[in-house]
Scaffold this motif. Structure first.
Motif, short mmCIF file in Angstrom:
data_model
loop_
_atom_site.label_atom_id
_atom_site.label_comp_id
_atom_site.label_asym_id
_atom_site.label_seq_id
_atom_site.Cartn_x
_atom_site.Cartn_y
_atom_site.Cartn_z
N LYS A 47 0.85 -1.10 0.17
CA LYS A 47 -0.07 0.06 0.09
C LYS A 47 0.88 1.20 0.05
O LYS A 47 0.57 2.30 -0.59
CB LYS A 47 -0.96 0.07 1.32
CG LYS A 47 -2.10 -0.93 1.12
CD LYS A 47 -2.92 -0.92 2.25
CE LYS A 47 -3.90 -1.78 2.14
NZ LYS A 47 -4.98 -1.89 3.42
N ARG A 48 1.96 1.37 0.67
CA ARG A 48 2.68 2.48 0.72
C ARG A 48 3.60 2.56 -0.48
O ARG A 48 3.81 3.76 -0.96
CB ARG A 48 3.92 2.29 1.90
CG ARG A 48 4.69 3.43 2.13
CD ARG A 48 5.45 3.39 3.36
NE ARG A 48 5.11 4.59 4.32
CZ ARG A 48 5.11 4.65 5.51
NH1 ARG A 48 5.77 3.72 6.37
NH2 ARG A 48 4.93 5.88 6.18
N LEU A 49 3.70 1.63 -1.19
CA LEU A 49 4.53 1.78 -2.45
C LEU A 49 3.73 2.10 -3.88
O LEU A 49 4.22 2.35 -4.60
CB LEU A 49 5.14 0.44 -2.74
CG LEU A 49 6.18 -0.01 -2.00
CD1 LEU A 49 6.76 -1.40 -2.31
CD2 LEU A 49 7.67 0.93 -2.54
N GLU A 50 2.24 2.29 -3.41
CA GLU A 50 1.45 2.34 -4.53
C GLU A 50 1.61 3.63 -5.49
O GLU A 50 1.85 3.69 -6.60
CB GLU A 50 -0.13 2.56 -4.33
CG GLU A 50 -0.54 1.08 -4.02
CD GLU A 50 -1.99 1.06 -3.40
OE1 GLU A 50 -2.58 -0.08 -3.15
OE2 GLU A 50 -2.58 2.09 -3.40
N GLN A 51 1.77 4.81 -4.79
CA GLN A 51 1.98 5.97 -5.37
C GLN A 51 3.58 6.17 -5.57
O GLN A 51 3.75 7.47 -6.37
CB GLN A 51 1.31 7.09 -4.36
CG GLN A 51 -0.02 7.09 -4.13
CD GLN A 51 -0.81 6.87 -5.38
OE1 GLN A 51 -0.65 7.54 -6.46
NE2 GLN A 51 -2.00 5.96 -5.15
N LEU A 52 4.43 5.34 -5.20
CA LEU A 52 5.75 5.75 -5.21
C LEU A 52 6.39 4.91 -6.42
O LEU A 52 7.27 5.29 -7.42
CB LEU A 52 6.39 5.52 -3.90
CG LEU A 52 5.79 6.25 -2.82
CD1 LEU A 52 6.56 5.74 -1.58
CD2 LEU A 52 6.43 7.60 -2.72
N ASP A 53 6.14 3.52 -6.35
CA ASP A 53 6.58 2.38 -7.42
C ASP A 53 5.51 1.63 -7.49
O ASP A 53 5.37 0.50 -7.10
CB ASP A 53 7.91 2.17 -7.02
CG ASP A 53 8.56 1.04 -8.00
OD1 ASP A 53 8.16 0.80 -9.05
OD2 ASP A 53 9.70 0.95 -7.76
N PRO A 54 4.54 2.17 -8.62
CA PRO A 54 3.35 1.18 -8.72
C PRO A 54 3.72 -0.30 -9.28
O PRO A 54 3.00 -1.40 -8.88
CB PRO A 54 2.68 1.87 -10.04
CG PRO A 54 3.05 3.02 -9.97
CD PRO A 54 4.46 3.31 -9.33
N GLU A 55 4.79 -0.38 -9.85
CA GLU A 55 5.39 -1.81 -10.47
C GLU A 55 5.54 -2.65 -9.14
O GLU A 55 5.31 -3.84 -9.11
CB GLU A 55 6.06 -1.81 -11.80
CG GLU A 55 5.52 -1.26 -12.81
CD GLU A 55 6.56 -1.32 -13.92
OE1 GLU A 55 7.55 -1.93 -14.14
OE2 GLU A 55 6.23 -0.58 -15.15
#
Length: 856
Positions: free
Chosen positions: A404-412
């Motif tokens: 969830k934390r990575l969604e906006q930072l590194d979607p892949e």
């Protein structure tokens, strides 16, 4: 301790002239690990197999005893290799003795036979004390000393010699074992104070250089202005001898010297050792000494340590790489570089299995200023540590948080993390504390879509599995089919294929597609074997064992499961023996099956692997349905298919077992709900496997013409598949129903088919059930247990068949992680049991590969 394979190098150095006797891949791996030759990073277990072969070759000339003293100070890579070797010494004339200071937490040595060494008996302790203190000694003083020393020989020799006559009567108070070690070290420190300064400095240089290289020690000593005469004082005091090597009286002398020295003197010793070290030939040792000498952050030195970490990783020394990176963190001043190095050190510590060190690094990182991407990486690393350390119930929630934390930072990367979380939730099953399959699937569906215009296999797999849990099989089927096709046929990287191949095989099972399941799991096994990735190979072999057993090829299944057990034992992989459990249940070997089932449930509950618990309960139902003990089968099936379980493959497979047991017990009211759930599952893709199982189950609760038609449909559909045990069970159930309907000739025909198939493949429980039914029809049939058979163990049988097929002892040993001598020892037992005398005779004593393939 920080140089990879340093201990292994010391042990194997006298035997390296035998290196040419090893298979070439093992030679290459050992050469790279020991720094003798460049090459790709070797797999630890190939290095271990090479070390095993080397010791075995040396022992062929004369018996070999390997003494590993103070094993708690071995470098991690050597500890792993030697622990592996010790567990695989079966028929070789080799003994390894590890001496470890208690208490020890060396996981590499756990489960080896132990001998606890206690203090000397009182009589021997008294005699040794008399040598240390010649002449008469007051009895009360002697008794007090003996009580204080607790039979410790070093204490009996060392402590009294520094005490005057006036100190002896009242100078002691009883202390614990650890206090005693401290007292011995303090005694050595007192002796050091009486030495000249030059002698103390020489001792410090020798203590700071772990390789015990006398030339290096003297070169460093010269840089500090220490004269050769200083060695005479250390020898006279009995603390240190420098000749062909560097030898301390006891390791506590070394630690006493190092700990009692001032920080200024320690730094000076390390600087001298670094200057005396050839930076071209041994850059890593030089960098380590410079790091130990550093009093403040040093960017150039931190960079050198990073380079040392890269070299250590190239030799397969993951623990050494982690140690270099951790030290580089301490020497880094710039905050941004420091965070990057902390994360790199954490990743290396994770891969080295040093989970506590990795968590400590993350805790330190979180005290600094992190940007959002760095915080997300911290979350991801923490989740990966939890997952790798065996805390299965916690891993899904941690991975879900990171995704969830990575969604906006590194979607892949977020989507890849969601797929990892899905896999973790699958294995955690009902034991997941947070992050259930439904939680992960809902979050993954709400996450940003991939930006890559080319749809990747992993994206299809995540989409299909997420829809499966949120909307059901019908909505997910098309996407799952595309995902399975990609993992079956498309070009995939080794990393991605190994990472998610198990989930792709899960998708094929959900589609009731046996052929794709077999193709995907076989491809994963080949990928893992070719890459030398033994932990994924353990998983793939278990999956292959399931597929082969369910095909009814029990001979091949036994071989696969022997190899799976060998790899799991060698790597100490935390995975339940899924293949072995099902195989034992299908064979109807109650003692073997119950042992595997009970051990699996105990271990899985402790590690949070809920899938393994569910698998064991389903296998319990298969076992007891075969043995005709339907109450026990029903209980196992009800637990495996309980309403709270995710409606996935094990749950679905438990439904036919539940229906069969309930029908046999005359409890049709228990069958309606499970039958509806089974039909819902199989009607989506309508494969012959699924529809055949559903028809067989429905027939059990039907009557008259409807039952007859359904049994025939089940047989016709299952005949088109490779699932021979399921087809045989359909014939068995049809025959039992026909006998109940008083159609004895028809029943006898079906039961004969069932018995021939089940006995032929070795499904003894179900075969005996068919035999009893045949007798009830008036037929005469011999028990499958009446036929003479050779009692080879599973491993002996596997070795015998490999030898029959022309494999050498070395090739067989490489496959089963045994030494060639152990293979030869097993073959001698095989020859004795089969009444033959050579490999050539194995061809007549065992079925040919062609006969095996047509036996079912």
């Amino acid at each position: 301790m920080e140089l990879p394979f340093a201990g292994l190098h010391q042990l194997c150095a006298p035997m390296l002239d035998q290196l040419d006797s090893l298979p070439e891949p093992q030679q290459v791996a050992l050469n790279v690990a020991l720094g003798i030759a460049p090459g790709e990073p070797p797999d630890h277990f190939l290095v271990a197999l090479a070390a095993l072969g080397l010791l075995s070759e040396a022992a062929a000339r004369q018996p070999l005893l390997c003494l590993v003293d103070d094993a708690q100070w071995l470098d991690s890579a050597s500890g792993q290799v030697l622990g592996f070797v010790a567990r695989r010494l079966l028929a070789d004339s080799v003994a390894i003795v590890f001496a470890v200071r208690e208490p020890s937490t060396e996981s590499e040595l756990m489960d080896l036979p132990e001998l606890w060494l206690h203090g000397l008996p009182e009589e021997d302790a008294r005699a040794l004390l008399a040598r240390a203190i010649p002449g008469r000694l007051d009895r009360r003083v002697r008794d007090r000393l003996l009580a204080e020393m607790r039979g410790n020989p070093l204490a009996l020799l060392e402590l009294p010699r520094r005490l005057s006559a006036t100190q002896l009567p009242g100078g002691f108070r009883l202390q614990g074992p650890q206090d005693l070690l401290n007292r011995i070290e303090q005694s050595f420190q007192q002796r050091l104070q009486e030495l000249p300064k030059e002698a103390r400095l020489l001792l410090l240089v020798a203590a700071a250089e772990p390789a015990d290289d006398p030339l290096l020690v003297w070169r460093a000593a010269e840089r500090l202005g220490i004269r050769a005469s200083a060695a005479a004082a250390t020898e006279a005091e009995g603390l240190l001898v420098i000749d062909a090597s560097v030898r301390f009286r006891h390791p506590l002398v070394r630690s006493a010297i190092y700990r009692s020295a001032s920080s200024k003197d320690r730094r000076a010793a390390h600087v001298a050792l670094a200057e005396a070290t050839d930076g071209q030939a041994d850059p890593d040792r030089r960098a380590w000494h410079l790091a130990a000498a550093a009093a403040r952050p040093d960017e150039q030195l931190a960079l050198e340590l990073q380079q040392s970490a890269g070299r250590a990783r190239a030799r397969g020394g993951l623990a050494a790489a982690a140690a270099f990176l951790r030290r580089s963190v301490v020497l880094t001043r710039d905050p941004d570089r420091r965070v990057g190095r902390v994360l790199a050190a954490t990743q290396a510590s994770l891969h080295a299995g040093e989970f506590d060190a990795a968590l400590d690094l993350l805790a330190a990182a979180e005290t600094g200023a992190l940007d959002e991407l760095q915080r997300a990486r911290v979350d991801l690393l923490r989740a990966q540590i939890v997952s790798a350390s065996g805390a299965g119930s916690k891993a899904p929630g941690q991975l879900l948080k990171a995704a969830k934390r990575l969604e906006q930072l590194d979607p892949e990367l977020a989507r890849e993390t969601y797929l990892d979380a899905w896999g973790a939730a699958l294995f955690a099953g009902e034991l997941a504390t947070t992050g259930t399959l439904h939680d992960v699937s809902r979050a993954a569906r709400a996450a940003p879509r991939p930006t890559n215009p080319t749809v990747q296999a992993a994206d299809l797999l995540l989409d299909g599995l997420s829809v499966l849990m949120t909307e059901g099989r019908r909505a997910a089927a098309a996407t799952l089919k595309r995902a399975v096709r990609s993992y079956r046929d498309d070009e995939l990287s080794v990393e991605k294929g190994l990472q998610w191949g198990v989930l792709a095989s899960t998708a094929s099972v959900e589609l009731w597609d046996f052929e794709s399941w077999e193709a995907v799991i076989t491809r994963q096994m080949v990928l893992a074997r070719d890459a030398g990735a033994l932990a994924p190979l353990s998983v793939a072999l278990n999956g292959t064992g399931i597929v082969v057993a369910w095909r009814g090829d029990f001979t091949a299944a036994a071989r696969v499961i022997v190899e799976a057990d060998a790899v799991t034992e060698a790597t100490r992989t935390r995975i339940a023996p899924y293949g072995g459990i099902l195989f034992a249940a299908l064979r109807g070997r109650e003692a073997e099956a119950r042992a595997r089932i009970d051990d699996t449930i105990d271990n899985a509950l402790a590690s949070g692997e809920g899938l393994a618990v569910q698998w064991a309960r389903w296998s319990t139902a298969v076992l007891y349905n075969g043995l005709g003990r339907y109450e026990e089968a029903l209980a196992g099936a009800q637990l495996a298919a309980a309403d709270g379980m995710p409606d996935l493959f094990v749950t679905t497979w438990a439904l036919p077992e539940l229906i069969e047991a309930a029908a046999k017990l005359g409890r049709p009211e228990l069958c309606a709900g499970p039958l509806e759930r089974l039909r819902d599952s199989t009607n989506v893709t309508r494969t012959d496997w699924g529809l055949g199982i559903a028809a067989r189950s429905e027939a059990l609760v039907s009557e008259g013409d409807a039952a007859d038609r359904l049994y025939r449909e089940a047989i016709e559909r299952l005949r088109t598949t490779r699932l021979r045990p399921e087809l045989a069970r359909a014939h068995l159930l049809y025959g039992e129903w026909l006998r109940h309907e008083q159609r004895r000739p028809d029943a006898r025909s079906q039961l004969n088919i069932a018995y021939t198939m089940l006995a032929g493949m070795g499904a003894d429980g179900f075969a005996d059930r068919a035999r009893q039914e045949l007798r009830a029809t008036g037929a005469t049939v011999r028990s499958s247990g009446d036929a003479p058979r050779h009692e080879l163990t599973a491993q002996e049988d596997h070795i015998a068949r490999l030898a029959r097929d022309g494999r050498t002892n070395g090739q067989i040993g490489a496959e089963l992680y045994l030494s060639p001598r152990t293979v030869e020892w097993n073959l001698k037992k095989v020859f004795t049991k089969l009444g033959i005398g050579s490999r050539r005779e194995l061809r007549d004593a065992l079925p040919t590969p062609e006969e095996e393939s047509t036996a079912v």
